[in-house]
Write an enzyme that holds these catalytic residues in place. Structure first.
Site, PDB file in Angstrom:
ATOM      1  N   ASP A 109       0.848  -1.186   0.000  1.00 39.76           N
ATOM      2  CA  ASP A 109       0.000   0.000   0.000  1.00 39.76           C
ATOM      3  C   ASP A 109       0.893   1.249   0.000  1.00 39.76           C
ATOM      4  O   ASP A 109       1.887   1.328   0.725  1.00 39.76           O
ATOM      5  CB  ASP A 109      -0.922  -0.006   1.225  1.00 39.76           C
ATOM      6  CG  ASP A 109      -2.084   0.958   1.075  1.00 39.76           C
ATOM      7  OD1 ASP A 109      -3.230   0.487   0.983  1.00 39.76           O
ATOM      8  OD2 ASP A 109      -1.835   2.186   1.059  1.00 39.76           O
ATOM      9  N   ASN A 141     -12.926  -3.323   2.327  1.00 40.86           N
ATOM     10  CA  ASN A 141     -13.839  -2.193   2.440  1.00 40.86           C
ATOM     11  C   ASN A 141     -14.805  -2.218   1.257  1.00 40.86           C
ATOM     12  O   ASN A 141     -14.378  -2.444   0.121  1.00 40.86           O
ATOM     13  CB  ASN A 141     -13.056  -0.877   2.440  1.00 40.86           C
ATOM     14  CG  ASN A 141     -12.140  -0.753   3.652  1.00 40.86           C
ATOM     15  OD1 ASN A 141     -12.498  -1.185   4.748  1.00 40.86           O
ATOM     16  ND2 ASN A 141     -10.957  -0.188   3.454  1.00 40.86           N
ATOM     17  N   GLY A 191     -15.678   2.671   3.516  1.00 39.12           N
ATOM     18  CA  GLY A 191     -14.426   3.401   3.347  1.00 39.12           C
ATOM     19  C   GLY A 191     -13.667   3.033   2.087  1.00 39.12           C
ATOM     20  O   GLY A 191     -12.473   3.313   1.971  1.00 39.12           O
ATOM     21  N   GLN A 192     -14.367   2.411   1.120  1.00 37.60           N
ATOM     22  CA  GLN A 192     -13.680   2.024  -0.120  1.00 37.60           C
ATOM     23  C   GLN A 192     -13.387   3.256  -0.967  1.00 37.60           C
ATOM     24  O   GLN A 192     -14.265   4.102  -1.166  1.00 37.60           O
ATOM     25  CB  GLN A 192     -14.546   1.040  -0.919  1.00 37.60           C
ATOM     26  CG  GLN A 192     -13.833   0.482  -2.147  1.00 37.60           C
ATOM     27  CD  GLN A 192     -14.624  -0.628  -2.834  1.00 37.60           C
ATOM     28  OE1 GLN A 192     -15.751  -0.924  -2.450  1.00 37.60           O
ATOM     29  NE2 GLN A 192     -14.015  -1.214  -3.855  1.00 37.60           N
ATOM     30  N   HIS A 194     -10.268  -5.462  -3.367  1.00 44.03           N
ATOM     31  CA  HIS A 194      -8.943  -5.776  -2.825  1.00 44.03           C
ATOM     32  C   HIS A 194      -9.054  -6.153  -1.357  1.00 44.03           C
ATOM     33  O   HIS A 194      -9.929  -5.666  -0.650  1.00 44.03           O
ATOM     34  CB  HIS A 194      -7.965  -4.607  -3.000  1.00 44.03           C
ATOM     35  CG  HIS A 194      -8.502  -3.295  -2.524  1.00 44.03           C
ATOM     36  ND1 HIS A 194      -9.388  -2.544  -3.261  1.00 44.03           N
ATOM     37  CD2 HIS A 194      -8.288  -2.591  -1.383  1.00 44.03           C
ATOM     38  CE1 HIS A 194      -9.697  -1.442  -2.612  1.00 44.03           C
ATOM     39  NE2 HIS A 194      -9.052  -1.450  -1.454  1.00 44.03           N
ATOM     40  N   HIS A 220      -6.990  -5.933   2.109  1.00 45.90           N
ATOM     41  CA  HIS A 220      -5.857  -5.355   2.836  1.00 45.90           C
ATOM     42  C   HIS A 220      -5.307  -6.407   3.789  1.00 45.90           C
ATOM     43  O   HIS A 220      -6.072  -7.031   4.530  1.00 45.90           O
ATOM     44  CB  HIS A 220      -6.299  -4.175   3.705  1.00 45.90           C
ATOM     45  CG  HIS A 220      -6.816  -2.985   2.979  1.00 45.90           C
ATOM     46  ND1 HIS A 220      -6.084  -1.826   2.845  1.00 45.90           N
ATOM     47  CD2 HIS A 220      -7.999  -2.758   2.355  1.00 45.90           C
ATOM     48  CE1 HIS A 220      -6.804  -0.921   2.188  1.00 45.90           C
ATOM     49  NE2 HIS A 220      -7.961  -1.454   1.885  1.00 45.90           N
TER      50      HIS A 220
HETATM   51  P1  AMP Z   1      -9.709   1.242   0.064  1.00 44.84           P
HETATM   52  O1  AMP Z   1      -9.897   2.526   0.824  1.00 44.84           O
HETATM   53  O2  AMP Z   1     -10.080   0.004   0.818  1.00 44.84           O
HETATM   54  O3  AMP Z   1     -10.349   1.310  -1.311  1.00 44.84           O
HETATM   55  O4  AMP Z   1      -8.151   1.087  -0.131  1.00 44.84           O
HETATM   56  C1  AMP Z   1      -7.437   1.684  -1.161  1.00 44.84           C
HETATM   57  C2  AMP Z   1      -5.998   1.641  -0.769  1.00 44.84           C
HETATM   58  O5  AMP Z   1      -5.221   1.804  -1.923  1.00 44.84           O
HETATM   59  C3  AMP Z   1      -5.576   2.734   0.211  1.00 44.84           C
HETATM   60  O6  AMP Z   1      -5.045   2.141   1.388  1.00 44.84           O
HETATM   61  C4  AMP Z   1      -4.511   3.516  -0.562  1.00 44.84           C
HETATM   62  O7  AMP Z   1      -3.442   3.937   0.251  1.00 44.84           O
HETATM   63  C5  AMP Z   1      -4.063   2.490  -1.585  1.00 44.84           C
HETATM   64  N1  AMP Z   1      -3.519   3.020  -2.829  1.00 44.84           N
HETATM   65  C6  AMP Z   1      -4.057   3.986  -3.613  1.00 44.84           C
HETATM   66  N2  AMP Z   1      -3.303   4.158  -4.704  1.00 44.84           N
HETATM   67  C7  AMP Z   1      -2.276   3.274  -4.618  1.00 44.84           C
HETATM   68  C8  AMP Z   1      -1.153   2.966  -5.443  1.00 44.84           C
HETATM   69  N3  AMP Z   1      -0.935   3.596  -6.608  1.00 44.84           N
HETATM   70  N4  AMP Z   1      -0.303   1.991  -5.034  1.00 44.84           N
HETATM   71  C9  AMP Z   1      -0.506   1.346  -3.871  1.00 44.84           C
HETATM   72  N5  AMP Z   1      -1.544   1.593  -3.051  1.00 44.84           N
HETATM   73  C10 AMP Z   1      -2.413   2.542  -3.423  1.00 44.84           C
END
Ligand code: AMP
Length: 114
Positions: A30, A87, A93-94, A100, A102
């Site tokens: 992340d 999420n 909180g998505q 994906h 986490h």
């Molecule tokens: P969510 O809020 O569950 O949709 O998680 C999205 C996650 O993607 C967040 O924790 C961000 O920090 C992460 N994220 C966004 N852009 C990137 C990226 N280019 N590379 C790696 N992680 C990312």
């Protein structure tokens, strides 16, 4: 579908710190880690949310979780423990609409999450 930032990572159009890959799953660190280990496990198939997954995706969802568990074990996180999170949509909180998982580990997690 597939035109999210994660789709671009899967297609190698933008860089990421990839830690695991197989035919169906890609995992990368992340960008904004919330724990010492924070890795995202994404299906190469672009499914927008957990809500959009269907029975046809059952095997793929299982592969995502098992890949996260295997990675956690390989990183020595399993005995102390870790957290997996999916999420879904606004209240979940998505922010990236490519499903994906986490994987968060390396510190003691709190419950309930904020
Ligand atoms: P969510 O809020 O569950 O949709 O998680 C999205 C996650 O993607 C967040 O924790 C961000 O920090 C992460 N994220 C966004 N852009 C990137 C990226 N280019 N590379 C790696 N992680 C990312």
């Amino acid at each position: 579908m597939g035109d999210t930032i994660f789709g671009k990572i899967i297609r190698r159009e933008i860089p990421a710190d990839i830690v695991y890959e197989d035919d169906d799953v890609l995992a990368f660190r992340d960008l904004n880690p919330q724990a010492p280990v924070h890795v995202l496990f994404v299906p190469k198939k672009a499914i927008a949310t957990l809500d959009a997954a269907t029975a046809a995706d059952a095997g793929l969802l299982g592969k995502l979780l098992l890949a996260a568990a295997a990675y956690a074990r390989s990183e020595g996180l399993a005995e102390m423990g870790y957290r997996t999170v999916i999420n879904c949509n606004e209240h979940g909180g998505q922010t990236v609409f490519h499903l994906h998982v986490h994987l968060l580990g390396g510190r003691h997690m709190q419950w309930p999450p904020g």
